[in-house]
Design a protein around this motif. Sequence first.
Motif, PDB file in Angstrom:
ATOM      1  N   LEU A  49      60.788  28.775 103.294  1.00 25.29           N
ATOM      2  CA  LEU A  49      62.128  29.367 103.210  1.00 25.29           C
ATOM      3  C   LEU A  49      63.024  28.985 104.379  1.00 25.29           C
ATOM      4  O   LEU A  49      64.165  28.598 104.201  1.00 25.29           O
ATOM      5  CB  LEU A  49      62.026  30.894 103.168  1.00 25.29           C
ATOM      6  CG  LEU A  49      61.457  31.528 101.918  1.00 25.29           C
ATOM      7  CD1 LEU A  49      61.642  33.029 101.984  1.00 25.29           C
ATOM      8  CD2 LEU A  49      62.096  30.981 100.667  1.00 25.29           C
ATOM      9  N   PRO A 346      51.354  41.387 112.080  1.00 26.86           N
ATOM     10  CA  PRO A 346      51.144  40.546 110.897  1.00 26.86           C
ATOM     11  C   PRO A 346      49.689  40.058 110.845  1.00 26.86           C
ATOM     12  O   PRO A 346      49.213  39.455 111.811  1.00 26.86           O
ATOM     13  CB  PRO A 346      52.092  39.360 111.122  1.00 26.86           C
ATOM     14  CG  PRO A 346      53.000  39.765 112.242  1.00 26.86           C
ATOM     15  CD  PRO A 346      52.245  40.745 113.069  1.00 26.86           C
ATOM     16  N   LEU A 417      56.977  36.711 100.998  1.00 22.73           N
ATOM     17  CA  LEU A 417      58.383  36.299 100.908  1.00 22.73           C
ATOM     18  C   LEU A 417      59.089  36.234 102.263  1.00 22.73           C
ATOM     19  O   LEU A 417      60.217  35.761 102.348  1.00 22.73           O
ATOM     20  CB  LEU A 417      59.133  37.240  99.951  1.00 22.73           C
ATOM     21  CG  LEU A 417      60.548  36.830  99.532  1.00 22.73           C
ATOM     22  CD1 LEU A 417      60.586  35.455  98.889  1.00 22.73           C
ATOM     23  CD2 LEU A 417      61.141  37.853  98.572  1.00 22.73           C
ATOM     24  N   ASP A 418      58.462  36.691 103.318  1.00 25.45           N
ATOM     25  CA  ASP A 418      59.101  36.491 104.622  1.00 25.45           C
ATOM     26  C   ASP A 418      59.118  35.021 105.022  1.00 25.45           C
ATOM     27  O   ASP A 418      59.964  34.611 105.819  1.00 25.45           O
ATOM     28  CB  ASP A 418      58.389  37.330 105.694  1.00 25.45           C
ATOM     29  CG  ASP A 418      58.964  38.737 105.719  1.00 25.45           C
ATOM     30  OD1 ASP A 418      60.126  38.882 106.124  1.00 25.45           O
ATOM     31  OD2 ASP A 418      58.265  39.662 105.283  1.00 25.45           O
ATOM     32  N   TYR A 419      58.154  34.259 104.502  1.00 24.29           N
ATOM     33  CA  TYR A 419      58.094  32.839 104.860  1.00 24.29           C
ATOM     34  C   TYR A 419      58.058  31.902 103.649  1.00 24.29           C
ATOM     35  O   TYR A 419      58.594  30.802 103.700  1.00 24.29           O
ATOM     36  CB  TYR A 419      56.817  32.548 105.662  1.00 24.29           C
ATOM     37  CG  TYR A 419      56.715  33.174 107.024  1.00 24.29           C
ATOM     38  CD1 TYR A 419      57.332  32.578 108.127  1.00 24.29           C
ATOM     39  CD2 TYR A 419      55.992  34.337 107.220  1.00 24.29           C
ATOM     40  CE1 TYR A 419      57.224  33.147 109.390  1.00 24.29           C
ATOM     41  CE2 TYR A 419      55.875  34.905 108.483  1.00 24.29           C
ATOM     42  CZ  TYR A 419      56.494  34.303 109.564  1.00 24.29           C
ATOM     43  OH  TYR A 419      56.376  34.858 110.814  1.00 24.29           O
ATOM     44  N   SER A 421      58.101  29.866 100.125  1.00 22.84           N
ATOM     45  CA  SER A 421      59.074  29.543  99.081  1.00 22.84           C
ATOM     46  C   SER A 421      58.536  29.846  97.682  1.00 22.84           C
ATOM     47  O   SER A 421      59.302  29.871  96.725  1.00 22.84           O
ATOM     48  CB  SER A 421      59.488  28.075  99.177  1.00 22.84           C
ATOM     49  OG  SER A 421      58.365  27.251  99.001  1.00 22.84           O
ATOM     50  N   LEU A 422      57.239  30.065  97.547  1.00 22.98           N
ATOM     51  CA  LEU A 422      56.691  30.398  96.236  1.00 22.98           C
ATOM     52  C   LEU A 422      56.647  31.898  95.985  1.00 22.98           C
ATOM     53  O   LEU A 422      56.501  32.347  94.858  1.00 22.98           O
ATOM     54  CB  LEU A 422      55.268  29.843  96.096  1.00 22.98           C
ATOM     55  CG  LEU A 422      55.108  28.330  96.167  1.00 22.98           C
ATOM     56  CD1 LEU A 422      53.631  27.947  96.083  1.00 22.98           C
ATOM     57  CD2 LEU A 422      55.885  27.640  95.063  1.00 22.98           C
ATOM     58  N   ARG A 426      57.322  40.463  99.397  1.00 23.13           N
ATOM     59  CA  ARG A 426      56.777  40.427 100.757  1.00 23.13           C
ATOM     60  C   ARG A 426      55.355  40.991 100.807  1.00 23.13           C
ATOM     61  O   ARG A 426      55.035  41.934 100.087  1.00 23.13           O
ATOM     62  CB  ARG A 426      57.687  41.213 101.693  1.00 23.13           C
ATOM     63  CG  ARG A 426      59.001  40.523 101.983  1.00 23.13           C
ATOM     64  CD  ARG A 426      59.965  41.426 102.701  1.00 23.13           C
ATOM     65  NE  ARG A 426      60.454  42.485 101.824  1.00 23.13           N
ATOM     66  CZ  ARG A 426      61.108  43.552 102.228  1.00 23.13           C
ATOM     67  NH1 ARG A 426      61.340  43.732 103.513  1.00 23.13           N
ATOM     68  NH2 ARG A 426      61.523  44.458 101.368  1.00 23.13           N
ATOM     69  N   ILE A 428      53.566  40.878 104.250  1.00 27.72           N
ATOM     70  CA  ILE A 428      53.288  41.316 105.626  1.00 27.72           C
ATOM     71  C   ILE A 428      53.785  42.737 105.901  1.00 27.72           C
ATOM     72  O   ILE A 428      53.030  43.546 106.460  1.00 27.72           O
ATOM     73  CB  ILE A 428      53.863  40.300 106.641  1.00 27.72           C
ATOM     74  CG1 ILE A 428      53.163  38.951 106.477  1.00 27.72           C
ATOM     75  CG2 ILE A 428      53.692  40.800 108.068  1.00 27.72           C
ATOM     76  CD1 ILE A 428      53.801  37.811 107.269  1.00 27.72           C
ATOM     77  N   GLN A 432      51.606  45.800 107.265  1.00 26.53           N
ATOM     78  CA  GLN A 432      51.942  46.502 108.511  1.00 26.53           C
ATOM     79  C   GLN A 432      52.056  48.008 108.286  1.00 26.53           C
ATOM     80  O   GLN A 432      51.557  48.806 109.087  1.00 26.53           O
ATOM     81  CB  GLN A 432      53.255  45.942 109.081  1.00 26.53           C
ATOM     82  CG  GLN A 432      53.081  44.526 109.627  1.00 26.53           C
ATOM     83  CD  GLN A 432      54.395  43.915 110.096  1.00 26.53           C
ATOM     84  OE1 GLN A 432      55.394  43.990 109.392  1.00 26.53           O
ATOM     85  NE2 GLN A 432      54.391  43.317 111.267  1.00 26.53           N
ATOM     86  N   GLU A 480      61.303  44.091  94.335  1.00 26.13           N
ATOM     87  CA  GLU A 480      59.883  43.849  94.589  1.00 26.13           C
ATOM     88  C   GLU A 480      59.038  44.984  93.993  1.00 26.13           C
ATOM     89  O   GLU A 480      59.267  46.151  94.306  1.00 26.13           O
ATOM     90  CB  GLU A 480      59.623  43.803  96.092  1.00 26.13           C
ATOM     91  CG  GLU A 480      60.279  42.645  96.799  1.00 26.13           C
ATOM     92  CD  GLU A 480      60.271  42.867  98.292  1.00 26.13           C
ATOM     93  OE1 GLU A 480      59.538  42.164  98.992  1.00 26.13           O
ATOM     94  OE2 GLU A 480      61.010  43.753  98.767  1.00 26.13           O
TER      95      GLU A 480
ATOM     96  N   ARG B  88      65.444  37.029  98.344  1.00 27.32           N
ATOM     97  CA  ARG B  88      65.017  35.735  98.899  1.00 27.32           C
ATOM     98  C   ARG B  88      66.112  35.147  99.786  1.00 27.32           C
ATOM     99  O   ARG B  88      65.859  34.697 100.909  1.00 27.32           O
ATOM    100  CB  ARG B  88      64.691  34.790  97.738  1.00 27.32           C
ATOM    101  CG  ARG B  88      64.335  33.375  98.131  1.00 27.32           C
ATOM    102  CD  ARG B  88      64.288  32.497  96.872  1.00 27.32           C
ATOM    103  NE  ARG B  88      64.281  31.100  97.208  1.00 27.32           N
ATOM    104  CZ  ARG B  88      63.199  30.324  97.257  1.00 27.32           C
ATOM    105  NH1 ARG B  88      62.035  30.839  96.988  1.00 27.32           N
ATOM    106  NH2 ARG B  88      63.289  29.061  97.576  1.00 27.32           N
ATOM    107  N   ILE B  91      66.641  37.071 103.014  1.00 27.25           N
ATOM    108  CA  ILE B  91      65.634  36.720 104.029  1.00 27.25           C
ATOM    109  C   ILE B  91      65.941  35.338 104.623  1.00 27.25           C
ATOM    110  O   ILE B  91      65.840  35.139 105.835  1.00 27.25           O
ATOM    111  CB  ILE B  91      64.214  36.774 103.413  1.00 27.25           C
ATOM    112  CG1 ILE B  91      63.850  38.232 103.108  1.00 27.25           C
ATOM    113  CG2 ILE B  91      63.187  36.150 104.353  1.00 27.25           C
ATOM    114  CD1 ILE B  91      62.562  38.411 102.327  1.00 27.25           C
TER     115      ILE B  91
END
Lengths: 551, 103
Positions: A49, A346, A417-419, A421-422, A426, A428, A432, A480, B88, B91
Motif C-alpha cells: 500500500l 504488532p 490492511l495497514d500494509y 495491498s491484498l 486490518r 494488527i 493489539q 471491515e 484502503r 490508510i
Amino acid sequence: MYAYDELDRTLINERVSEFRDQVKRRLSGELTEDEFKMLRLQNGVYLQLHAYMFRVAIPYGTLSSRQLRALARVARRYDRGYGHFTTRQNIQYNWIKLSELPDALADLAEVGIHAMQTSGNNMRNVTSDQWAGVAPGEVEDPRIWSEILRQHTTLHPEFSFLPRKFKIAITASEHDRAAIKVHDIGLRLHKNADGETGFEVLVGGGLGRTPFIAKTIKPFVHGRDILSYVEAILRVYNQYGRRDNIYKARIKILVHELGIEKFAKEVDEEWKQMGHSALTLDHSVIEEVRSRFSYPVYEKLPHMPDELKQAAHDPLFERWRKNSVAPHKVQGYSIVTLSLKPVGGPPGDATADQMDAVADLADKYSFGEIRVGHEQNLVLPHVAKRDLPQLWKALDRIGLATPNVNLVTDIIACPGLDYCSLANARSIPIAQELTRRFANHDTAEMIGRLHINISGCINACGHHHVGHIGILGVEKNGEEFYQITIGGRADENAQMGALIGPAVPYAEVADVIEDIVEAYLALRDRPEELFVDTVKRLGVEPFKERVYATR
Amino acid sequence: MTSPLQQKIKITGPSMVTANRTSDGIVIYRTAQQGWSASLSDAAIVRTSDEARALLNEANADDVVAVGAYIAPVELKDGGEIKPGNLRERIRSKGLTIDLLPA
C-alpha cells in the motif's frame, strides 16, 4: 549453523549484480513495470500500500548473530528501524526504496543472506522446526534435508515457473512445530522398521481460499531418494496443475480433484521412469551437507544448577521460565523462546535495536545462534540453564521477556490492511486490542494454551484456518467484518477450524473473542483441558450460542 | 486477486487515479496537470467512467515515474476538500492506523 560454500557465495553476489542492473534499467525506463515485475518478485520485492516490501529468506529459520546484525542494519539504514518476522521464516521490511534495494541486498549478501525463493511461482524458502537440532527425541536434524532441497531447487529451471508458488516444510519430531500438514509438501523424518532414516511424504496441504490438510502419499521414502521423489511430485504438478486459473493452480487443488490415490499413482509412475538417476543422493553428498552444519561444543553441566534454584524463588522469573523455556537434548541446556508479542505491539515485529541486542545475547548465551519460528517469535537454541536468570533480565530490558509464549496473547497475525495491498481488513489492531484485553497474566495462565491466528484476507498469511481461534477479515459494503472459526490446529493433529456464525464488525471482535474464552472457561471439564480439546469434545454450538444469543 | 487494471472501469461517484512512485514506492496521485503529487489535495477528480478511463490511460502511459495506477473513490467535502473514499485509501493517504511500539 550452515556455512555456505564458494558456489553459494558466488551465486548470491552475482544475483546482487544482476538485480542492481535490473533496478537501474527500471528506473531509467528501459524496463517497463510489466517486464520488471517478475524480476523484482524473484528478489522478494512486492509493491504494497505505502511502499515496496522486501521479503528476505531465513532458510529453515536459522540465523547467526552476524546475520541478525545485518538484518538490523538493513532495517536501520534502508527502512524505518524495524522488521516483521513472518509465518514462513522470512523477515519483511515495509518501507524500502527501490533505488536503495540493490545496496540492501549487497549488505545482506556479505553475510550470506538473500531474497531468492521468497516470492513468485517457484519453490519457496524450505522451512523447518525452529527447534531443529536441539529438540529432545528428534530423529535427526531436519535442516540438513532442508538445505539439500534448497540447493537442488534454487534457480532450478523446472521449478522456477510452476503453476503457482510451492512450499515445503520439514520436521523430525513427533510434535510438529513446522506446520507440515498445511504445506504443499510436508516431510516428516522418521525411522522405518529396519532403523533406516526416511520421510513420510504428505502432499496437497495449504490454507488460503481453499484450505486442505495434506494427505500422506508415501509412508516412507528413503533419505537417499527424497530429491527424486519430490521432483516426481513436482513434475506431475507441473504437467497437470492448472495455469488458467490462479485460484485453482495450487497442488492442493490438483490432489483434491484427482484424488490422492490417482495422484500417488501418477507420481509413482513418474518416479519409476526416473529410476536411479543423478537425483539419488550419494551418502557422501548427504555427509558433505551435514558436515557444513556446525554445532556447539556443549559443556557438561548439571541438570539443575544453583543459579536456577535460586532464581526459582522469584515468581516473575518462574512465570517467564514456565512459558518460554523448553527442554534441550543436552543436559544443562535449554531452548528459549523470545516473545515478539508484547502487549499492545504488532505481532512479529522487532526493532533494529532489539535485533542487535538479541545478536549480542546470542553471542553471550547461545553460541551465536538464533532461530525464527513460524509463530513469529525468535529462539535462542542453546542456553545453559545457569544463564537463564541473567538472560531473562537482559531480555526484559529490551522488551523481549513477555511471558506469553503459547498463551492467548501469543497471536499470529499477518500485516493486514495497514500494509498489504491484498488485504480486505486490518489484522494488527485486532491483535493489539486482544493483547490488551488479555493482558492480565494470571488470566492468560488460567486460560492456558490458546492460539489466536488473524488474517486480513482469504489468502491466509496469518494461518487463521488453523488457529485454535481463527479470525478472518472480510469487507462488506466498505466496512471491515471478521469471520470467527474455532477448533483449528496446525500441529501433528492439524485440522481446519469451524465457522461459528455470521461475521462480526471490527468494533465487536475483541468482545466476541472474550465471550468465546469465557464460554470455554465455563465449559471445560477440568483446568487442564485445552481450549482446542473442549471445542473438539463439544463442537461449535455452545460457543455459537454464547456469542450470538445477545447479538 | 484481480488487478485493478484488469477490472472494467465503472465509477459511481467522484474518483481519482492513484499509484506508487517507482523509485521509492510512496503513494502518489495523478494531477490535472498530467503529473503526479504526493498530496491527495492535488488529485485530478473525475466524475464519469469515460473521464476515469482517460485519466487512467494517461497515468499508465507514464510507466517510468509511477507503478500500479488504479482508480479509487474520493469524497468531496464542502469547500472542495478531497477525502479518501474508502478505508484502503484512507490508510494509504494517512498512514498506519496502529502503534508501532507496545502501548
